[in-house]
Design a protein around this motif. Structure first.
Motif, PDB file in Angstrom:
ATOM      1  N   SER A  36       0.773  -1.152   0.158  1.00  0.00           N
ATOM      2  CA  SER A  36      -0.155  -0.078  -0.142  1.00  0.00           C
ATOM      3  C   SER A  36       0.952   1.134  -0.067  1.00  0.00           C
ATOM      4  CB  SER A  36      -1.030   0.129   1.465  1.00  0.00           C
ATOM      5  OG  SER A  36      -0.198  -0.059   2.371  1.00  0.00           O
ATOM      6  N   GLY A  37       0.381   2.451  -0.075  1.00  0.00           N
ATOM      7  CA  GLY A  37       1.004   3.506  -0.360  1.00  0.00           C
ATOM      8  C   GLY A  37       1.257   4.121  -1.588  1.00  0.00           C
ATOM      9  N   THR A  38       2.432   4.386  -2.036  1.00  0.00           N
ATOM     10  CA  THR A  38       2.617   4.834  -3.424  1.00  0.00           C
ATOM     11  C   THR A  38       2.059   4.230  -4.372  1.00  0.00           C
ATOM     12  OG1 THR A  38       4.826   4.060  -3.571  1.00  0.00           O
ATOM     13  CG2 THR A  38       4.733   6.193  -2.523  1.00  0.00           C
ATOM     14  N   ASP A  39       2.245   4.771  -5.680  1.00  0.00           N
ATOM     15  CA  ASP A  39       1.898   3.854  -6.891  1.00  0.00           C
ATOM     16  C   ASP A  39       2.888   2.758  -7.293  1.00  0.00           C
ATOM     17  OD1 ASP A  39      -0.470   4.979  -7.452  1.00  0.00           O
ATOM     18  OD2 ASP A  39      -0.116   6.164  -9.106  1.00  0.00           O
ATOM     19  N   LYS A  40       4.223   3.076  -6.861  1.00  0.00           N
ATOM     20  CA  LYS A  40       5.187   2.280  -7.244  1.00  0.00           C
ATOM     21  C   LYS A  40       5.184   1.008  -6.385  1.00  0.00           C
ATOM     22  CE  LYS A  40       7.473   4.721 -10.208  1.00  0.00           C
ATOM     23  NZ  LYS A  40       7.634   4.174 -11.404  1.00  0.00           N
ATOM     24  N   GLY A  41       4.734   1.156  -5.127  1.00  0.00           N
ATOM     25  CA  GLY A  41       4.637   0.022  -4.349  1.00  0.00           C
ATOM     26  C   GLY A  41       5.941  -0.648  -4.402  1.00  0.00           C
ATOM     27  N   THR A  42       6.185  -1.837  -3.399  1.00  0.00           N
ATOM     28  CA  THR A  42       7.318  -2.431  -3.204  1.00  0.00           C
ATOM     29  C   THR A  42       7.628  -3.589  -3.955  1.00  0.00           C
ATOM     30  OG1 THR A  42       6.977  -1.522  -0.752  1.00  0.00           O
ATOM     31  CG2 THR A  42       8.781  -3.408  -1.222  1.00  0.00           C
ATOM     32  N   ALA A  43       8.379  -3.516  -4.926  1.00  0.00           N
ATOM     33  CA  ALA A  43       8.625  -4.679  -5.923  1.00  0.00           C
ATOM     34  C   ALA A  43       9.420  -5.706  -5.133  1.00  0.00           C
ATOM     35  CB  ALA A  43       9.944  -4.305  -6.887  1.00  0.00           C
ATOM     36  N   PRO A  44       9.089  -7.013  -5.561  1.00  0.00           N
ATOM     37  CA  PRO A  44       9.215  -8.261  -4.621  1.00  0.00           C
ATOM     38  C   PRO A  44      10.898  -8.431  -4.856  1.00  0.00           C
ATOM     39  CG  PRO A  44       8.158  -8.675  -6.628  1.00  0.00           C
ATOM     40  CD  PRO A  44       8.246  -7.330  -6.385  1.00  0.00           C
ATOM     41  N   ALA A  45      11.433  -9.057  -4.359  1.00  0.00           N
ATOM     42  CA  ALA A  45      12.813  -9.551  -4.296  1.00  0.00           C
ATOM     43  C   ALA A  45      12.991 -10.886  -3.275  1.00  0.00           C
ATOM     44  CB  ALA A  45      13.774  -8.669  -3.841  1.00  0.00           C
ATOM     45  N   SER A  46      13.736 -11.913  -3.793  1.00  0.00           N
ATOM     46  CA  SER A  46      13.998 -12.912  -3.098  1.00  0.00           C
ATOM     47  C   SER A  46      14.996 -12.683  -1.767  1.00  0.00           C
ATOM     48  CB  SER A  46      14.744 -14.016  -3.819  1.00  0.00           C
ATOM     49  OG  SER A  46      15.122 -15.122  -2.845  1.00  0.00           O
ATOM     50  N   ASN A  77      12.696  -3.223 -17.416  1.00  0.00           N
ATOM     51  CA  ASN A  77      13.817  -3.931 -16.538  1.00  0.00           C
ATOM     52  C   ASN A  77      14.936  -3.169 -16.388  1.00  0.00           C
ATOM     53  OD1 ASN A  77      12.534  -6.223 -17.130  1.00  0.00           O
ATOM     54  ND2 ASN A  77      13.402  -6.862 -18.949  1.00  0.00           N
ATOM     55  N   ALA A  78      15.247  -1.812 -17.082  1.00  0.00           N
ATOM     56  CA  ALA A  78      16.266  -0.884 -16.687  1.00  0.00           C
ATOM     57  C   ALA A  78      16.012   0.168 -15.755  1.00  0.00           C
ATOM     58  CB  ALA A  78      16.443  -0.096 -18.166  1.00  0.00           C
ATOM     59  N   SER A  79      14.523   0.405 -15.258  1.00  0.00           N
ATOM     60  CA  SER A  79      14.038   1.178 -14.351  1.00  0.00           C
ATOM     61  C   SER A  79      14.177   0.734 -12.916  1.00  0.00           C
ATOM     62  CB  SER A  79      12.549   1.458 -14.711  1.00  0.00           C
ATOM     63  OG  SER A  79      11.748   0.368 -14.288  1.00  0.00           O
ATOM     64  N   GLN A  80      14.565  -0.730 -12.819  1.00  0.00           N
ATOM     65  CA  GLN A  80      14.572  -1.189 -11.345  1.00  0.00           C
ATOM     66  C   GLN A  80      15.432  -2.249 -11.558  1.00  0.00           C
ATOM     67  OE1 GLN A  80      12.649  -4.223 -10.754  1.00  0.00           O
ATOM     68  NE2 GLN A  80      12.568  -3.767 -13.070  1.00  0.00           N
ATOM     69  N   ASP A  82      14.675  -5.336  -9.129  1.00  0.00           N
ATOM     70  CA  ASP A  82      14.067  -6.302  -8.364  1.00  0.00           C
ATOM     71  C   ASP A  82      13.430  -7.283  -9.268  1.00  0.00           C
ATOM     72  OD1 ASP A  82      14.802  -5.361  -5.766  1.00  0.00           O
ATOM     73  OD2 ASP A  82      13.433  -3.970  -6.199  1.00  0.00           O
ATOM     74  N   VAL A  83      12.891  -6.892 -10.506  1.00  0.00           N
ATOM     75  CA  VAL A  83      12.063  -7.719 -11.409  1.00  0.00           C
ATOM     76  C   VAL A  83      12.590  -7.860 -12.803  1.00  0.00           C
ATOM     77  CG1 VAL A  83       9.434  -8.049 -12.129  1.00  0.00           C
ATOM     78  CG2 VAL A  83      10.103  -7.092 -10.019  1.00  0.00           C
ATOM     79  N   VAL A  84      12.834  -8.861 -13.291  1.00  0.00           N
ATOM     80  CA  VAL A  84      13.201  -8.864 -14.780  1.00  0.00           C
ATOM     81  C   VAL A  84      12.025  -9.655 -15.510  1.00  0.00           C
ATOM     82  CG1 VAL A  84      14.559 -10.053 -16.607  1.00  0.00           C
ATOM     83  CG2 VAL A  84      15.658  -9.024 -14.308  1.00  0.00           C
ATOM     84  N   VAL A  85      11.380  -8.770 -16.507  1.00  0.00           N
ATOM     85  CA  VAL A  85      10.192  -9.117 -17.278  1.00  0.00           C
ATOM     86  C   VAL A  85      10.947  -9.790 -18.822  1.00  0.00           C
ATOM     87  CG1 VAL A  85       8.090  -8.925 -18.680  1.00  0.00           C
ATOM     88  CG2 VAL A  85       8.492  -7.700 -16.290  1.00  0.00           C
ATOM     89  N   GLU A  86      10.339 -10.860 -19.064  1.00  0.00           N
ATOM     90  CA  GLU A  86      10.699 -11.800 -20.187  1.00  0.00           C
ATOM     91  C   GLU A  86       9.337 -11.895 -20.940  1.00  0.00           C
ATOM     92  OE1 GLU A  86      12.290 -15.879 -22.233  1.00  0.00           O
ATOM     93  OE2 GLU A  86      12.370 -15.375 -19.891  1.00  0.00           O
ATOM     94  N   ALA A  87       9.388 -11.101 -22.220  1.00  0.00           N
ATOM     95  CA  ALA A  87       8.179 -11.218 -23.066  1.00  0.00           C
ATOM     96  C   ALA A  87       8.456 -12.106 -24.182  1.00  0.00           C
ATOM     97  CB  ALA A  87       7.856  -9.873 -23.749  1.00  0.00           C
ATOM     98  N   VAL A  88       7.348 -13.091 -24.355  1.00  0.00           N
ATOM     99  CA  VAL A  88       7.537 -14.118 -25.321  1.00  0.00           C
ATOM    100  C   VAL A  88       6.331 -14.095 -26.047  1.00  0.00           C
ATOM    101  CG1 VAL A  88       7.774 -16.461 -25.477  1.00  0.00           C
ATOM    102  CG2 VAL A  88       8.647 -15.450 -23.524  1.00  0.00           C
ATOM    103  N   PHE A  89       6.502 -14.269 -27.363  1.00  0.00           N
ATOM    104  CA  PHE A  89       5.161 -13.941 -28.390  1.00  0.00           C
ATOM    105  C   PHE A  89       4.875 -15.552 -28.475  1.00  0.00           C
ATOM    106  CE2 PHE A  89       4.169 -14.756 -33.025  1.00  0.00           C
ATOM    107  CZ  PHE A  89       3.054 -13.877 -32.875  1.00  0.00           C
ATOM    108  N   GLN A  90       3.645 -15.555 -28.489  1.00  0.00           N
ATOM    109  CA  GLN A  90       3.061 -16.949 -28.545  1.00  0.00           C
ATOM    110  C   GLN A  90       2.113 -17.334 -29.743  1.00  0.00           C
ATOM    111  OE1 GLN A  90       3.956 -19.581 -26.955  1.00  0.00           O
ATOM    112  NE2 GLN A  90       5.208 -18.775 -25.072  1.00  0.00           N
ATOM    113  N   GLY A  91       2.071 -16.182 -30.791  1.00  0.00           N
ATOM    114  CA  GLY A  91       0.968 -16.612 -31.669  1.00  0.00           C
ATOM    115  C   GLY A  91      -0.130 -15.649 -31.516  1.00  0.00           C
ATOM    116  N   THR A  92      -1.178 -16.280 -32.210  1.00  0.00           N
ATOM    117  CA  THR A  92      -2.448 -15.513 -32.182  1.00  0.00           C
ATOM    118  C   THR A  92      -2.974 -15.482 -30.925  1.00  0.00           C
ATOM    119  OG1 THR A  92      -3.745 -17.361 -32.693  1.00  0.00           O
ATOM    120  CG2 THR A  92      -2.778 -16.104 -34.515  1.00  0.00           C
TER     121      THR A  92
END
Length: 460
Positions: A36-46, A77-80, A82-92
């Protein structure tokens, strides 16, 4: 807009539902701990390794749209750290959804998936998602910053199960030069069925036609909404599961009768089901008017450059239509509940990033989709783009002019892909002179109602 595939295995939809529900019905939802709190929130990390959380995102955006997605992911991914997003195209959209179903038992699927808007009911019934509202409430995320008429489609039972992502609606495109040559005012596009028919007669000459509209179920859905008419019972399937198609109501018969009459009068060119074919005919100057997505605007305007000036107008409706408007098309993103809590929260951080004005402005300018965030229109690149493509104002104004009701919210049903195909077959029969509008729509409505009954049994 990338048109959703209608050549994929739509007929397997019911079987997929049954298998998917069986596989996913017992999946429990993890506790949501978005900050809760700011729009950014607290990004998860192990806590143990401090390694960034990996979030896999399945999407269906190819070509230039895919490049825009890759840029958004790289920027996030460059902005923080704690999280790395991997985008994968899966067709239609259909292919991606089928792959997600197949992945559920092995948990080899994504944490985040893009699903076309007509898959909304199916995703809810699958029990495979963590509703977006859980993260919104926990994070006190301010939904008032987003476009209300876009949220309306995805808000079911008062809550959001997904977050809108790529959004569009249909508009009328017309050739201003042909309007001038026919003695029509190039600054006043027709707004009613009657005006479209009259203008088409004036524009049809020298081997050229007044209009060409693709046989596309999405257009029929939009024509219903623009008349303030519901496509399904139970308030368009929003006050309980829909059990009956109302495709054969007055709104459908009136629309198809108007459309058929123009074809019979040889002022409307029937080019079949592909919007690409009507788009090409319009750009070539073969037809004076067409319907297409707002997402096609830049391509159409650029394609006509040096040939003629493109005008844009609202989706037409009968002169006696009730208050209505357009339904948003496109897709939204869902968080899947069989991924770890850390992955789900990581996906939420990325979703909030995508909703920021800067990202929405980039997405809009590079794809033609609407920004879902109001303040994106204040970004300079959006202002510059609007100056270059003033026709976009029509699309924005039409969205904002839409009256919010259950008709413009849009229908929701678990067999939507099949229903859309049956609608197109009915339109095709009528335009080809094989059946009358009422008979064809009666048959289609009966078939859709039957499929709704079969689907609803699998949900129960």
């Amino acid at each position: 807009m990338t048109r959703w595939s209608r050549n994929s295995a739509i007929t397997l939809w019911i079987a997929i539902v049954m298998l998917f529900l069986a596989a996913c019905g017992g999946t429990s939802q993890p506790t949501t701990t978005a900050s809760s709190g700011t729009d950014k929130g607290t990004a998860p990390a192990s806590a143990a390794s401090k390694e960034p959380v990996k979030v896999v995102w399945w999407h269906s955006m190819s070509g230039e749209l895919g490049k825009a997605i890759d840029k958004l992911v790289a920027d996030f991914n460059a902005s923080q750290k704690d999280v790395v997003v991997e985008a994968v195209f899966q067709g239609t959209y259909d292919e991606s959804l089928n792959k997600m179903k197949a992945s559920m038992d092995s948990k080899s699927g994504p944490a985040l998936i893009q699903v076309f808007e007509i898959g909304s009911r199916f995703m809810i019934d699958s029990k495979a998602i963590t509703p977006m509202q859980k993260f919104i409430d926990a994070d006190k995320f301010d939904l008032s910053q987003l476009e209300e008429n876009i949220l309306n489609y995805y808000r079911i039972d008062g809550k959001l199960n997904s977050m809108p992502f790529n959004t569009s609606n249909p508009i009328l495109y017309y050739n201003k030069d042909m309007f001038k040559a026919a003695g029509l005012d190039p600054e006043k596009p027709p707004v009613t069925y009657e005006e479209v028919a009259a203008a088409s007669k004036a524009l049809t000459k020298d081997g050229k036609y007044g209009n060409s509209f693709a046989i596309y179920g999405w257009f029929m859905e939009q024509f219903f909404a623009n008349q303030g008419a519901e496509l399904l019972n139970n308030n368009n399937g929003r006050k309980g599961l829909a059990t009956e198609s109302m495709l054969n109501s007055d709104a459908g018969i009136k629309t198809l009768t108007w459309w058929k009459q123009m074809v019979d009068d040889k002022v409307s060119l029937n080019l079949g089901r592909k919007t690409d074919d009507t788009k090409k005919a319009f750009i070539a100057g073969q037809v004076a008017m067409t319907l297409d997505s707002t997402g096609s605007l830049r391509g159409i305007v650029d394609g006509a450059q040096g040939k003629f000036e493109v005008g844009t107008g609202y989706l037409p409706k009968p002169s006696d239509a009730k208050d209505g408007g357009v339904i948003v098309g496109g897709a939204s993103v869902y968080i899947l509940n069989n991924r770890s809590e850390a992955e789900q929260n990581g996906a939420w951080q990325f979703i909030k990033f995508l909703a920021e004005p800067k990202q929405q402005a980039f997405w809009h300018v590079n794809t033609g989709y609407f920004p879902i965030t109001k303040k994106a229109y204040d970004e300079q690149i959006v202002k510059d783009n609007l100056a270059k493509y003033p026709q976009l104002k029509t699309a924005v104004d039409q969205l904002h002019a839409t009256k919010a009701n259950t008709a413009t919210q849009g229908a929701v049903m678990g067999v939507f892909p099949e229903a859309r195909q049956l609608t197109e077959s009915a339109i095709e029969e009528v335009l080809n002179g094989k059946k009358q509008p009422k008979d064809s729509l009666d048959n289609a409505a009966k078939e859709i109602t039957g499929k709704l009954g079969t689907y609803n049994k699998t949900v129960k």
